[in-house]
Design an enzyme around this catalytic site. Structure first.
Site, PDB file in Angstrom:
ATOM      1  N   GLU A  87       0.670  -1.175  -0.155  1.00 12.61           N
ATOM      2  CA  GLU A  87      -0.085  -0.084   0.000  1.00 12.61           C
ATOM      3  C   GLU A  87       0.755   1.122   0.006  1.00 12.61           C
ATOM      4  O   GLU A  87       2.114   1.108   0.446  1.00 12.61           O
ATOM      5  CB  GLU A  87      -0.988   0.009   1.665  1.00 12.61           C
ATOM      6  N   ASP A  88       0.428   2.556  -0.606  1.00 12.14           N
ATOM      7  CA  ASP A  88       0.986   3.723  -0.524  1.00 12.14           C
ATOM      8  C   ASP A  88       0.665   4.345   0.776  1.00 12.14           C
ATOM      9  O   ASP A  88       1.671   4.857   1.508  1.00 12.14           O
ATOM     10  CB  ASP A  88       0.414   4.532  -1.452  1.00 12.14           C
TER      11      ASP A  88
ATOM     12  N   PHE B 157      -2.800  16.151   5.040  1.00 11.07           N
ATOM     13  CA  PHE B 157      -3.056  15.716   3.773  1.00 11.07           C
ATOM     14  C   PHE B 157      -1.813  15.677   2.972  1.00 11.07           C
ATOM     15  O   PHE B 157      -0.995  16.982   2.791  1.00 11.07           O
ATOM     16  CB  PHE B 157      -4.114  16.428   3.060  1.00 11.07           C
TER      17      PHE B 157
ATOM     18  N   ARG C  65       0.450  12.454  -8.561  1.00 12.00           N
ATOM     19  CA  ARG C  65       1.103  11.096  -8.620  1.00 12.00           C
ATOM     20  C   ARG C  65       2.382  11.097  -8.870  1.00 12.00           C
ATOM     21  O   ARG C  65       3.285  10.261  -8.519  1.00 12.00           O
ATOM     22  CB  ARG C  65       0.148  10.100  -9.100  1.00 12.00           C
TER      23      ARG C  65
ATOM     24  N   ASP D 118      -4.115   5.252   6.173  1.00 12.45           N
ATOM     25  CA  ASP D 118      -4.938   6.286   6.931  1.00 12.45           C
ATOM     26  C   ASP D 118      -5.796   5.698   7.958  1.00 12.45           C
ATOM     27  O   ASP D 118      -5.451   5.424   9.120  1.00 12.45           O
ATOM     28  CB  ASP D 118      -5.674   7.115   5.905  1.00 12.45           C
TER      29      ASP D 118
HETATM   30  P1  IMP Z   1      -7.707   4.421   4.385  1.00  9.65           P
HETATM   31  O1  IMP Z   1      -8.328   5.670   5.274  1.00  9.65           O
HETATM   32  O2  IMP Z   1      -6.802   3.820   5.324  1.00  9.65           O
HETATM   33  O3  IMP Z   1      -9.039   3.540   3.804  1.00  9.65           O
HETATM   34  O4  IMP Z   1      -7.307   5.403   3.256  1.00  9.65           O
HETATM   35  C1  IMP Z   1      -7.926   5.282   2.063  1.00  9.65           C
HETATM   36  C2  IMP Z   1      -7.094   6.003   0.820  1.00  9.65           C
HETATM   37  O5  IMP Z   1      -7.251   7.342   1.028  1.00  9.65           O
HETATM   38  C3  IMP Z   1      -5.595   5.482   0.647  1.00  9.65           C
HETATM   39  O6  IMP Z   1      -5.365   4.383   0.191  1.00  9.65           O
HETATM   40  C4  IMP Z   1      -5.262   6.747  -0.194  1.00  9.65           C
HETATM   41  O7  IMP Z   1      -5.515   6.379  -1.443  1.00  9.65           O
HETATM   42  C5  IMP Z   1      -5.936   7.842   0.347  1.00  9.65           C
HETATM   43  N1  IMP Z   1      -5.244   8.687   1.291  1.00  9.65           N
HETATM   44  C6  IMP Z   1      -5.295   8.686   2.725  1.00  9.65           C
HETATM   45  N2  IMP Z   1      -4.574   9.803   3.100  1.00  9.65           N
HETATM   46  C7  IMP Z   1      -4.039  10.412   1.910  1.00  9.65           C
HETATM   47  C8  IMP Z   1      -3.381  11.318   1.866  1.00  9.65           C
HETATM   48  O8  IMP Z   1      -2.793  12.236   2.848  1.00  9.65           O
HETATM   49  N3  IMP Z   1      -3.333  12.125   0.444  1.00  9.65           N
HETATM   50  C9  IMP Z   1      -3.590  11.342  -0.561  1.00  9.65           C
HETATM   51  N4  IMP Z   1      -4.545  10.194  -0.431  1.00  9.65           N
HETATM   52  C10 IMP Z   1      -4.644   9.861   0.740  1.00  9.65           C
HETATM   53 MG    MG Z   2      -4.330   3.532  -1.582  1.00 15.29          MG
END
Ligand code: IMP
Ligand code: MG
Length: 182
Positions: A103-104, A156, A169, A107
């Site tokens: 995963e990148d 963010f 990206r 969050d």
């Molecule tokens: P989750 O809240 O862990 O499900 O994250 C969902 C998705 O939100 C991640 O896979 C990213 O694609 C996107 N995301 C979360 N935080 C950031 C951020 O700071 N910048 C850009 N994308 C984010």
């Molecule tokens: Mg992602």
């Protein structure tokens, strides 16, 4: 570049490309150590965001492994299943095998939980999680995150695979959002 503008938002540099590479080196070493006895593990790279991390990480793997690129999309079924996710692109048999999710960023962990649930249905031997970035103050799920490149605050961010409305990206550094001017 110290600052970038993406649509209406300004961003300032937060993590340089060389710092990114150093962090990946550390994660790569841990994975190599843990995986040396495993029989052809499969890396599952979660598109779109993880493409850069996956590329840099996989170049540092020195054992036989597979990589598959997957995408989670909202299932376009009935409205009552509005939140159900569908996994696209899983074109390899993961039954009985070691899977490493790439995963990148994690969050809240919501995406990870959905992906985990789907993958468990295929009965893999084990599922490991490698994320380049983790927001520990936001993550409130129970799934252990085995490999973390960097832990960051809840700002963010964009770059190195991460987007703001699908742009940014391509940036080689990571940038964090500037607070709006008063
Ligand atoms: P989750 O809240 O862990 O499900 O994250 C969902 C998705 O939100 C991640 O896979 C990213 O694609 C996107 N995301 C979360 N935080 C950031 C951020 O700071 N910048 C850009 N994308 C984010
Ligand atoms: Mg992602």
């Amino acid at each position: 570049m110290k600052r970038v503008k993406l649509y209406d938002k300004e961003f300032t540099i937060s993590i340089r490309h060389d710092q990114i590479q150093t962090a990946i080196g550390t994660v790569a070493q841990q994975i190599r150590e843990d995986m040396k006895e495993e029989n052809i593990p499969v890396f599952l790279s979660v598109l779109n965001g993880a493409f850069m991390f996956t590329s840099d990480l996989l170049k540092q793997m020195d054992f036989n492994c597979e990589v598959s690129f997957v995408k989670l999309s909202s299932y376009s079924g009935t409205s009552s299943t509005g939140n159900v996710k569908e996994l696209l692109g899983l074109n390899t048999d993961i039954g009985g095998r070691t899977v490493i999710i790439v995963e990148d960023i994690v969050d809240t962990g919501h995406t990870l939980v959905e992906l985990f649930k789907i993958l468990q249905q295929y009965n893999p031997k084990q599922i490991k999680v490698a994320t380049f970035l983790l927001k520990p103050d936001a993550y409130d799920k129970d799934i252990p995150i085995d490999y973390v490149g960097l832990r960051i605050p809840n700002d963010f961010i964009v770059g190195y695979g991460l987007d703001y409305n699908e742009i940014g990206r391509n940036l080689r550094n990571i940038y964090k959002i500037c607070p709006p001017e008063k």
